[in-house]
Structure formats: structure tokens, C-alpha cells
Write an enzyme that holds these catalytic residues in place. Sequence first.
Site, PDB file in Angstrom:
ATOM      1  N   GLY A  17      38.456  33.061  53.720  1.00 17.21           N
ATOM      2  CA  GLY A  17      39.573  33.100  52.132  1.00 17.21           C
ATOM      3  C   GLY A  17      40.486  32.708  52.472  1.00 17.21           C
ATOM      4  O   GLY A  17      41.799  32.686  51.298  1.00 17.21           O
TER       5      GLY A  17
ATOM      6  N   TYR B 114      40.142  36.664  54.187  1.00 19.07           N
ATOM      7  CA  TYR B 114      40.302  36.046  55.104  1.00 19.07           C
ATOM      8  C   TYR B 114      41.028  36.600  56.789  1.00 19.07           C
ATOM      9  O   TYR B 114      41.807  36.260  57.383  1.00 19.07           O
ATOM     10  CB  TYR B 114      41.337  34.720  54.481  1.00 19.07           C
ATOM     11  CG  TYR B 114      42.649  35.358  54.425  1.00 19.07           C
ATOM     12  CD1 TYR B 114      43.988  35.692  55.093  1.00 19.07           C
ATOM     13  CD2 TYR B 114      42.263  36.024  52.899  1.00 19.07           C
ATOM     14  CE1 TYR B 114      45.413  36.226  54.310  1.00 19.07           C
ATOM     15  CE2 TYR B 114      43.618  36.059  52.389  1.00 19.07           C
ATOM     16  CZ  TYR B 114      44.880  36.417  53.004  1.00 19.07           C
ATOM     17  OH  TYR B 114      45.500  37.790  52.475  1.00 19.07           O
TER      18      TYR B 114
ATOM     19  N   LYS C 177      44.300  44.044  38.728  1.00 16.63           N
ATOM     20  CA  LYS C 177      43.788  42.811  37.928  1.00 16.63           C
ATOM     21  C   LYS C 177      43.359  42.575  37.143  1.00 16.63           C
ATOM     22  O   LYS C 177      43.809  42.552  35.871  1.00 16.63           O
ATOM     23  CB  LYS C 177      43.207  41.808  39.078  1.00 16.63           C
ATOM     24  CG  LYS C 177      43.428  41.632  39.635  1.00 16.63           C
ATOM     25  CD  LYS C 177      43.148  40.984  40.581  1.00 16.63           C
ATOM     26  CE  LYS C 177      43.079  39.810  42.126  1.00 16.63           C
ATOM     27  NZ  LYS C 177      42.420  39.197  43.311  1.00 16.63           N
TER      28      LYS C 177
ATOM     29  N   THR D 188      47.647  41.994  42.360  1.00 19.32           N
ATOM     30  CA  THR D 188      46.317  42.288  43.638  1.00 19.32           C
ATOM     31  C   THR D 188      45.877  43.069  43.200  1.00 19.32           C
ATOM     32  O   THR D 188      45.997  44.264  42.219  1.00 19.32           O
ATOM     33  CB  THR D 188      46.575  41.724  44.983  1.00 19.32           C
ATOM     34  OG1 THR D 188      45.943  41.579  45.268  1.00 19.32           O
ATOM     35  CG2 THR D 188      47.576  43.338  45.145  1.00 19.32           C
TER      36      THR D 188
END
EC number: 1.1.1.25
Length: 268
Positions: A232, A211, A64, A60
Amino acid sequence: MKFAVIGNPISHSLSPVMHRANFNSLGLDDTYEALNIPIEDFHLIKEIISKKELDGFNITIPHKERIIPYLDYVDEQAINAGAVNTVLIKDGKWIGYNTDGIGYVKGLHSVYPDLENAYILILGAGGASKGIAYELAKFLKLKLTVANRTMARFESWNLNINQISLADAENYLAEFDIVINTTPAGMAGNNESIINLKHLSPNTLMSDIIYIPYKTPILEEAERKGNHIYNGLDMFVYQGAESFKIWTNKDADINSMKTAVLQQLKGE
């Protein structure tokens, strides 16, 4: 089997909770941990992962893109997105994938069954946008539209899309069936407004890949206008399920994963 998620910071990640719930549901004794690897230590990634004897891991923010030079092979979706969020370690080789795009689209399809015929606008042209755009473009009947503040960002795209500015997007909002925000605007601590929703049609589904918070400012505004909204959370769950499939060739228990994340978000 042993798995992990790497990032910096990583203490906030709900990936361990989600994957462990899946393991428990399927009766597996697999493990999943969070590994904080600062940027300055990332050159040691091979050594760190080797010591942990991992079979695969998620990546993450902010790694990435940084992980790519360390991989032996990168799949087409990850190449298109320019980012990797899943690595499979097999026979000593590191294979990179990006499950964000397919994760989001699978979730979206579950709430919008007629997705193939939708006229869709994506806000933002970063890695997340790219991954989602490439996945949507596989089956959409109408040309996808992507809006960004600067047009230069599209120079690395080789997808046949409508490229417009955010200012133009505001004026044409009423034409779209689905609007998807892929920018960090609205993320916890970021209250930037990405676009004015004045012209948003009441029939448009307003979506955000974030989210946390559960409802970003743009989703709250759309909901106040009477629009259906979609955050999300499903993307997070489905991308995790896709990662699990890559690592184990098994189907994940989506319900157990989503329940675990929701309980964590509610503080249960």
C-alpha cells in the site's frame, strides 16, 4: 499555507514527513503537522482547526466517518466510500473528499498497465474497499468481485459488483488476475489470516493496501508461492498527492514524497 493530519493515535503517521518533503522539493514554505484529537474531544474540531488557521487537513483513523457531519459539502467519491480523508477549507466552508480510492488505483495502474482488462477480487467491504471499488468500476471491462465475511456489509453498496463470501473467494482464487486485501488483517499487531491462498494462480498479482509492515503475512505467503506482490505504499503516496492537488491546485512531486516515506520506513 498551513495543513495537518488529524487522528488518534497520530504519532506514527508518516504524512508530515511525506508532505514536508514535497513542499521542500517544490520550494514552498507551506507547513504540515500532526494533530492528535481523541474521540472525546472531537466535538471541538471546528474550534481546534480554526485556532490553527489551517487551509486544509487530512483525516485518518478513527475520524474518517466522524468528520462528515461537520462538513459543508462532501464530494461524490467520499459519499460513495462513506468516509472522508481530505478536507479543503475555502471561503470558510469545509469541503470533504476521499482520495484513497484514486490514490490506490493510480498506483496500481503504474505496476499493472492493462488494468482495464483485469479480473479483480477485493477482500473486505469496508470504507477503503468501497472507495477503491468505485474508482475501479469506472473503467474495468469485467465486473468487479468483492468478498466479505458477512453479506450484510453489502447492504450499503449501490455498485454493480459480484458479491461473494470469503469462503467462496478461496475456491475461485485461481480465476483472478489481481487480488486486493483491504482488511486490517496483517497490519502491525494483527496477524489474522483473511484467506487461504492454496488456489492462488501463480500469475495473480497479490496486493495489500497496508504498507506497515512493508510485507504483510498475506504478501509474504504469496511471494513464497512465486507471485508478484504490491503493497500500500503507492496508495499512501498518491492519495497524499491528490490531497495536495485539492488544496493547492498544484501537482505534487511524487518521487520526493515516496523517497521520504521509504527512508523513514528504513529508519534512515
